[in-house]
Write an enzyme that holds these catalytic residues in place. Structure first.
Site, PDB file in Angstrom:
ATOM      1  N   SER A  76       0.734  -9.753  -0.637  1.00 39.52           N
ATOM      2  CA  SER A  76       0.493  -8.312  -0.545  1.00 39.52           C
ATOM      3  C   SER A  76       0.783  -7.696   0.816  1.00 39.52           C
ATOM      4  O   SER A  76       0.931  -6.485   0.912  1.00 39.52           O
ATOM      5  CB  SER A  76      -0.961  -8.000  -0.934  1.00 39.52           C
ATOM      6  OG  SER A  76      -1.860  -8.695  -0.090  1.00 39.52           O
TER       7      SER A  76
ATOM      8  N   LYS B  54       0.802  -1.226   0.000  1.00 40.50           N
ATOM      9  CA  LYS B  54       0.000   0.000   0.000  1.00 40.50           C
ATOM     10  C   LYS B  54       0.836   1.278   0.000  1.00 40.50           C
ATOM     11  O   LYS B  54       0.371   2.342  -0.435  1.00 40.50           O
ATOM     12  CB  LYS B  54      -0.927   0.003   1.208  1.00 40.50           C
ATOM     13  CG  LYS B  54      -2.113  -0.938   1.101  1.00 40.50           C
ATOM     14  CD  LYS B  54      -3.168  -0.392   0.166  1.00 40.50           C
ATOM     15  CE  LYS B  54      -4.458  -1.169   0.237  1.00 40.50           C
ATOM     16  NZ  LYS B  54      -5.519  -0.604  -0.621  1.00 40.50           N
TER      17      LYS B  54
END
Length: 516
Positions: free
Chosen positions: A306, A52
């Site tokens: 992720s 992110k």
């Protein structure tokens, strides 16, 4: 933005002022086991342990000096919050993160440690996001959307650019976790315009599959509710720009369940010694399901790990559910004689198989009912085959390996039955796990019907689970059913569950049909 412009935006992205080029790890053990070449893009090795930071920094760094001077605001309960906080710290500007009040302290502390101001508002992410947008307009601060923004999408797309440089062999398919769609939109826009032969496959939890539903409907839809076990991808609707790109570039979406995600977390740990968060492991869960479905062999399959911002206390739940998915443990209920030496005889009947769990309490009967876990490793061996083997040796046995009540509750509370109870009905309930949730649940239950059994265990998951029995007189069954429907909690009746009379039911023991 024109689709063709994304490549330029990705190449000119400023993410590397805050992010790093992450390695690609080969899943050696799993690759050999599944006869394919499985690679993981290790975004868990970013400074905030998640991809992110790429999109958040690219967006904030692209703001004008005047906008940066006014600061930025975002709403997030997880990885986006840390990305925005780190970007604010690197660029020396004010960053405010609005988080729901129930956000775990570990995440709040991580954001504050990066220098951002945290405001705890609302009970849900939607309430926090609405407040953040109001503050953005009132204070003139730039709102940093977690996924539905071209610059955020371009920042995430740098993962695709790195894969082109790091993976020399042709990539048959790249698997990406999908929440709001920022990651898959960016990576797909990069790869499909440079390697169109590479399949782009999104992966979503089967009970949070907003992109899967949108592609089927050919329009964005809003899911009425989502399961937040994999909270990083628990989004009710795909982003608008993200959906536009997904329609152009995404080949398909695979959905996976909680047990499959937990098994993938274990696979990642076994191969690379990383503890992925549920949303971080979901791409690998999709790879495994894809291989099984397609009977694929010798393909180069890449998944994006992720993130690794996992709540440590959730790991016990992950461990239990991964065993269920991998079928490495069978749970059985078995009747043995209530006499000295019967336990030893039972162990011998298992033929040197390893016991993983054993629960028993004395009952003044000729037969004792035990709850056991047995390690199963041989091909074709499972709970059903073990029961068949034991029954040939004169035991009554029941396979509870796929019985949710047994796995989530019974194994932690075996200890005997209560005498002289009538009209008892047994239920499982599920409710959102947040401070005060259990008290609210008990308040909603009220005191009209007597509670004759209650079991609650904090699993470290995003939802609470209760096993509860009530005494409901014959003439009040309809009223009780209406009461359950009005509660507003998901529930399942377990009165007919075969494990119930074996261990928990009141009164005299009456065995269910063997093998049911």
């Amino acid at each position: 933005m024109k689709v063709s412009s994304y490549l330029e935006k990705i190449l000119s992205s400023r993410v590397y002022e805050a992010a790093v080029v992450t390695p690609v790890s080969r899943m050696t053990r799993l690759s050999d086991q599944m006869h394919n070449h499985i690679l993981l893009k290790r975004e868990d090795q970013q400074p905030v342990f998640s991809f992110k930071v790429r999109g958040a920094y690219n967006k904030i760094a692209s703001l004008s000096p005047e906008q940066q001077q006014r600061g930025v605001i975002a709403a997030s309960a997880g990885n986006h919050a840390q990305g925005v906080a780190l970007a604010g710290h690197k660029l020396g500007l004010q960053a405010i993160i609005v988080m729901p009040r129930a956000t775990p302290a570990i995440k709040v502390d991580a954001v504050r440690a990066l220098g951002a101001e945290v405001q705890l508002v609302g009970e849900t992410f939607e309430e926090a996001a609405a407040y953040a947008r109001e503050q953005s307009e009132m204070r003139g601060m730039a709102f940093v959307h977690p996924y539905d923004d071209p610059l955020v999408i371009a920042g995430q797309g740098t993962i695709g650019m790195e894969l082109l440089q790091q993976v020399s062999e042709p990539m048959d398919a790249v698997f990406l976790p999908v929440g709001g769609g920022g990651l898959i939109a960016g990576v797909a826009a990069c790869l499909k315009q440079t390697r169109p032969e590479t399949r782009i496959i999104g992966v979503e939890p089967e009970d949070s599959a907003c992109l899967h539903a949108a592609l089927a409907a050919k329009e964005r839809i809003t899911l009425p509710q989502v399961n937040i076990f994999a909270e990083g991808v628990a989004t009710t609707s795909i982003g608008e720009e993200n959906f536009r790109l997904a329609q152009l570039f995404v080949d398909e979406v695979v959905t996976v369940n909680t047990d499959e995600i937990c098994a993938a977390i274990k696979d990642i740990f076994d191969d690379v010694r990383c503890i992925a968060e549920p949303s971080g492991a979901i791409a690998l869960a999709g790879i495994k399901k894809y291989i099984e479905r397609e009977q694929a062999r010798d393909q180069n399959l890449v998944g994006v790990l992720s993130g690794a911002n996992v709540d440590f206390h959730r790991l016990r739940h992950v461990s239990e559910r991964s065993e269920a998915r991998e079928k490495s443990e069978a749970l059985l209920a078995v009747q043995i004689p209530e006499e000295p030496g019967s336990f030893l005889s039972f162990c011998e009947a298992l033929n040197h198989r390893n016991l993983t769990e054993f629960n028993y309490r004395y009952q003044p009967r000729e037969l004792a009912t035990i709850f056991v876990g047995v390690s199963v490793k041989k091909a074709g061996e499972n709970g059903a085959s073990l029961c068949a083997s034991l029954q040939k040796q004169g035991y009554h046995a029941w396979d509870l390996s796929h019985n949710d009540m047994a796995m989530d509750h019974l194994r932690h509370m075996v200890g005997g039955t209560a005498p002289d109870l009538s009209n008892e009905r047994l239920f499982r309930f599920q409710f959102p796990e947040r401070p005060g949730a259990l008290r609210k649940f008990l308040t909603e239950l009220g005191a009209r019907w007597n509670i004759s059994l209650f079991h609650y265990r904090n699993h470290g998951a995003a939802y609470g689970r209760v096993l509860c029995a009530f005494q409901v007189p014959e003439g009040e069954q309809d009223a009780f059913s209406a009461f359950l429907d009005d509660l507003g909690y998901a529930y399942w009746e377990e009165t007919d569950n075969p494990a119930y009379p074996l261990f928990l039911a009141a009164g005299c023991f009456e065995a269910p049909v063997a093998g049911r």
